[in-house]
Design a protein around this motif. Structure first.
Motif: not given
Length: 122
Positions: A35-49
């Motif tokens: 699972w990744f997440r991407q907030a407006p104006g930010k990079e897509r970050d890994l949060i869980a695998t």
């Protein structure tokens, strides 16, 4: 080919919970699901695998202790239980899959879902 479809996003108040689901179609044997997440104006970050067998998981520090990743191989589905949500958790959440290491960046994943919006109000 693997196709992924997320669901479960929405609007929730701070402190609330949401459960995201990601259903995979196609062969995902031995794949790591992330699972990744991407907030407006930010990079897509890994949060869980989670590994295929579920024996190994990884959490980013920002979600550790609040989020739980799990899976049901019989249903080819991976879940992300999100508790104690904060406004800073607001982002589009993406499911990804591939034969990668447990901690791997976006560039290593070939298969992505379309994303589901999570908005946490203060």
């Amino acid at each position: 080919q693997v196709q992924l479809e997320e669901s479960g996003g929405g609007l929730v108040q701070a402190g609330g919970s949401l459960r995201l689901s990601c259903v995979a179609s196609g062969r995902t044997f031995s794949y790591v699901m992330g699972w990744f997440r991407q907030a407006p104006g930010k990079e897509r970050d890994l949060i869980a695998t989670i590994t295929y067998g579920g024996s190994t998981t990884y959490y980013a520090d920002s979600v550790k202790g609040r989020f739980t990743i799990s899976k049901d191989n019989a249903k080819n589905t991976v879940f992300l239980q999100m508790n104690s949500l904060k406004p800073e958790d607001t982002a589009v959440y993406y499911c990804a899959a591939d034969r990668v290491r447990v901690v791997a960046g976006t560039e290593y994943y070939r298969y992505w879902g379309q994303g589901t919006q999570v908005t946490v109000s203060s």
